[in-house]
Design a protein around this motif. Structure first.
Motif, PDB file in Angstrom:
ATOM      1  N   SER A   1       0.840  -1.194   0.000  1.00  0.00           N
ATOM      2  CA  SER A   1       0.000   0.000   0.000  1.00  0.00           C
ATOM      3  C   SER A   1       0.875   1.245   0.000  1.00  0.00           C
ATOM      4  O   SER A   1       2.097   1.162   0.148  1.00  0.00           O
ATOM      5  CB  SER A   1      -0.921   0.013   1.228  1.00  0.00           C
ATOM      6  OG  SER A   1      -0.170   0.195   2.418  1.00  0.00           O
ATOM      7  N   LYS A   2       0.243   2.376  -0.156  1.00  0.00           N
ATOM      8  CA  LYS A   2       0.932   3.655  -0.047  1.00  0.00           C
ATOM      9  C   LYS A   2       0.870   4.106   1.414  1.00  0.00           C
ATOM     10  O   LYS A   2      -0.194   4.161   2.011  1.00  0.00           O
ATOM     11  CB  LYS A   2       0.266   4.705  -0.945  1.00  0.00           C
ATOM     12  CG  LYS A   2       0.368   4.416  -2.435  1.00  0.00           C
ATOM     13  CD  LYS A   2       1.804   4.491  -2.934  1.00  0.00           C
ATOM     14  CE  LYS A   2       1.885   4.304  -4.447  1.00  0.00           C
ATOM     15  NZ  LYS A   2       3.287   4.357  -4.942  1.00  0.00           N
ATOM     16  N   ARG A   3       2.019   4.414   1.974  1.00  0.00           N
ATOM     17  CA  ARG A   3       2.090   4.821   3.375  1.00  0.00           C
ATOM     18  C   ARG A   3       1.265   6.097   3.593  1.00  0.00           C
ATOM     19  O   ARG A   3       1.386   7.061   2.811  1.00  0.00           O
ATOM     20  CB  ARG A   3       3.547   5.048   3.778  1.00  0.00           C
ATOM     21  CG  ARG A   3       3.771   5.314   5.268  1.00  0.00           C
ATOM     22  CD  ARG A   3       5.267   5.266   5.531  1.00  0.00           C
ATOM     23  NE  ARG A   3       5.677   5.810   6.798  1.00  0.00           N
ATOM     24  CZ  ARG A   3       5.784   5.115   7.922  1.00  0.00           C
ATOM     25  NH1 ARG A   3       5.490   3.841   7.924  1.00  0.00           N
ATOM     26  NH2 ARG A   3       6.203   5.681   9.040  1.00  0.00           N
ATOM     27  N   LYS A   4       0.472   6.120   4.651  1.00  0.00           N
ATOM     28  CA  LYS A   4      -0.486   7.205   4.869  1.00  0.00           C
ATOM     29  C   LYS A   4       0.077   8.367   5.681  1.00  0.00           C
ATOM     30  O   LYS A   4      -0.593   9.387   5.825  1.00  0.00           O
ATOM     31  CB  LYS A   4      -1.723   6.660   5.570  1.00  0.00           C
ATOM     32  CG  LYS A   4      -2.497   5.631   4.757  1.00  0.00           C
ATOM     33  CD  LYS A   4      -3.690   5.110   5.533  1.00  0.00           C
ATOM     34  CE  LYS A   4      -4.464   4.084   4.733  1.00  0.00           C
ATOM     35  NZ  LYS A   4      -5.618   3.538   5.507  1.00  0.00           N
ATOM     36  N   PHE A   5       1.268   8.212   6.233  1.00  0.00           N
ATOM     37  CA  PHE A   5       1.790   9.253   7.126  1.00  0.00           C
ATOM     38  C   PHE A   5       3.303   9.353   6.983  1.00  0.00           C
ATOM     39  O   PHE A   5       3.947   8.475   6.429  1.00  0.00           O
ATOM     40  CB  PHE A   5       1.408   8.965   8.587  1.00  0.00           C
ATOM     41  CG  PHE A   5       1.722   7.564   9.028  1.00  0.00           C
ATOM     42  CD1 PHE A   5       2.970   7.229   9.534  1.00  0.00           C
ATOM     43  CD2 PHE A   5       0.763   6.555   8.925  1.00  0.00           C
ATOM     44  CE1 PHE A   5       3.274   5.944   9.933  1.00  0.00           C
ATOM     45  CE2 PHE A   5       1.049   5.254   9.323  1.00  0.00           C
ATOM     46  CZ  PHE A   5       2.299   4.948   9.827  1.00  0.00           C
ATOM     47  N   GLU A   6       3.840  10.429   7.492  1.00  0.00           N
ATOM     48  CA  GLU A   6       5.288  10.642   7.477  1.00  0.00           C
ATOM     49  C   GLU A   6       5.951   9.817   8.583  1.00  0.00           C
ATOM     50  O   GLU A   6       5.308   9.507   9.582  1.00  0.00           O
ATOM     51  CB  GLU A   6       5.606  12.132   7.678  1.00  0.00           C
ATOM     52  CG  GLU A   6       5.076  13.043   6.590  1.00  0.00           C
ATOM     53  CD  GLU A   6       5.788  12.869   5.248  1.00  0.00           C
ATOM     54  OE1 GLU A   6       6.766  12.093   5.184  1.00  0.00           O
ATOM     55  OE2 GLU A   6       5.352  13.511   4.276  1.00  0.00           O
ATOM     56  N   PRO A   7       7.219   9.458   8.417  1.00  0.00           N
ATOM     57  CA  PRO A   7       8.084   9.764   7.269  1.00  0.00           C
ATOM     58  C   PRO A   7       7.784   8.856   6.072  1.00  0.00           C
ATOM     59  O   PRO A   7       7.163   7.807   6.230  1.00  0.00           O
ATOM     60  CB  PRO A   7       9.484   9.504   7.812  1.00  0.00           C
ATOM     61  CG  PRO A   7       9.285   8.459   8.864  1.00  0.00           C
ATOM     62  CD  PRO A   7       7.948   8.764   9.490  1.00  0.00           C
ATOM     63  N   LEU A   8       8.227   9.275   4.899  1.00  0.00           N
ATOM     64  CA  LEU A   8       8.079   8.533   3.648  1.00  0.00           C
ATOM     65  C   LEU A   8       6.611   8.339   3.263  1.00  0.00           C
ATOM     66  O   LEU A   8       6.226   7.285   2.732  1.00  0.00           O
ATOM     67  CB  LEU A   8       8.797   7.184   3.725  1.00  0.00           C
ATOM     68  CG  LEU A   8      10.285   7.242   4.103  1.00  0.00           C
ATOM     69  CD1 LEU A   8      10.891   5.838   4.104  1.00  0.00           C
ATOM     70  CD2 LEU A   8      11.056   8.149   3.160  1.00  0.00           C
ATOM     71  N   LYS A   9       5.815   9.338   3.514  1.00  0.00           N
ATOM     72  CA  LYS A   9       4.405   9.290   3.141  1.00  0.00           C
ATOM     73  C   LYS A   9       4.251   9.060   1.642  1.00  0.00           C
ATOM     74  O   LYS A   9       5.021   9.576   0.839  1.00  0.00           O
ATOM     75  CB  LYS A   9       3.715  10.594   3.551  1.00  0.00           C
ATOM     76  CG  LYS A   9       2.218  10.623   3.294  1.00  0.00           C
ATOM     77  CD  LYS A   9       1.618  11.934   3.783  1.00  0.00           C
ATOM     78  CE  LYS A   9       0.121  11.980   3.538  1.00  0.00           C
ATOM     79  NZ  LYS A   9      -0.474  13.267   4.016  1.00  0.00           N
ATOM     80  N   ASN A  10       3.262   8.252   1.264  1.00  0.00           N
ATOM     81  CA  ASN A  10       2.907   7.934  -0.126  1.00  0.00           C
ATOM     82  C   ASN A  10       3.890   7.000  -0.826  1.00  0.00           C
ATOM     83  O   ASN A  10       3.751   6.748  -2.022  1.00  0.00           O
ATOM     84  CB  ASN A  10       2.736   9.204  -0.967  1.00  0.00           C
ATOM     85  CG  ASN A  10       1.533  10.025  -0.520  1.00  0.00           C
ATOM     86  OD1 ASN A  10       0.509   9.456  -0.133  1.00  0.00           O
ATOM     87  ND2 ASN A  10       1.659  11.336  -0.572  1.00  0.00           N
ATOM     88  N   GLN A  11       4.866   6.476  -0.102  1.00  0.00           N
ATOM     89  CA  GLN A  11       5.759   5.488  -0.703  1.00  0.00           C
ATOM     90  C   GLN A  11       5.246   4.073  -0.414  1.00  0.00           C
ATOM     91  O   GLN A  11       4.479   3.849   0.521  1.00  0.00           O
ATOM     92  CB  GLN A  11       7.184   5.674  -0.177  1.00  0.00           C
ATOM     93  CG  GLN A  11       7.798   7.003  -0.599  1.00  0.00           C
ATOM     94  CD  GLN A  11       9.292   7.056  -0.357  1.00  0.00           C
ATOM     95  OE1 GLN A  11       9.978   6.041  -0.404  1.00  0.00           O
ATOM     96  NE2 GLN A  11       9.810   8.253  -0.112  1.00  0.00           N
TER      97      GLN A  11
END
Length: 229
Positions: A32-42
């Protein structure tokens, strides 16, 4: 809570799940796409943090159900990952588990909910942190154990054909298996129950369905029998 360890440092503990499925001759990984920082959307594996009222296995079961909608999933621990700088946000120690699921039971709506997708195993790109290492370690374990334990049946529907079973093991080992030898070996184990109906989706003649008899396998295991491919 008694302050026995009050002078000790506190760390976060998480679980990361390598969720594998199989369809049309290929292994897939749920990411899935990570929902939070760090590396959000990766791209990331499925995971979650241990809660104060949970045993470690409870956390894994919760995460697996949250992302797959399936209970009683086959899972096994891969290892513990605790490099100091593995997580850019905080000191987090992660215990990784792999899970093998029957994709026919998977709730596709959960992909939309979690912004997730099934990615072909050989097309998985860069994942966050050390998640690629977790995946590599999982595949090594799966390939080692699939030859001596009937793990593969967890990736198949309840009824399957011998061609489906062979294509599964070919996907696991990334090699072509001899059809005659594979069938001879798997049928000699006498742990499959031949069904009366056929799958005719790929040919007019069709292929008989089989079921894995786990109860019979467990009985044979107690007598010293072991699975071998």
């Amino acid at each position: 809570m008694a302050p026995f360890y009050i002078e000790q440092e506190k760390f976060l503990l998480s679980v990361d799940c390598i969720i594998l499925g199989f369809k049309k001759g290929k292994l897939y990984l749920l990411i899935s796409k990570r929902k939070f920082e760090p590396l959000k959307n990766q791209d990331t594996l499925m995971g979650g943090f241990l809660r104060s009222d949970e045993n470690l296995e409870d956390t894994v079961s919760r995460v697996l159900y949250e992302y797959t909608g399936i209970k009683d999933v086959y899972m096994e621990q891969v290892g513990t990952y605790g490099s100091i700088h593995r997580d850019e946000g905080e000191r987090v120690i992660s215990v990784a588990y792999y899970a093998l699921i029957n994709l026919e039971l998977f709730d596709e709506e959960l992909c939309k909910k979690h912004n997730a997708r099934w990615e072909e195993l050989d097309k998985v790109g860069k994942l966050i942190f050390d998640h690629n290492q977790m995946l590599e370690d999982t595949i090594e374990i799966l390939r080692r154990k699939a030859a001596t334990q009937p793990l593969g049946f967890n990736l198949l529907p309840e009824k399957f054909t011998l061609p489906q079973l062979q294509s599964l093991y070919e996907a696991i080992y990334q090699t072509t298996l001899d059809k005659r030898n594979f069938r001879k070996r798997i049928l000699e184990m006498d742990i499959l129950e031949k069904q009366g109906d056929k799958d005719k989706s790929t040919s007019k003649r069709g292929a008989f369905y089989y079921k894995f008899n786990k109860e019979k396998y467990d009985q044979l295991l107690q007598k010293g029998y072991y699975f071998s491919l």
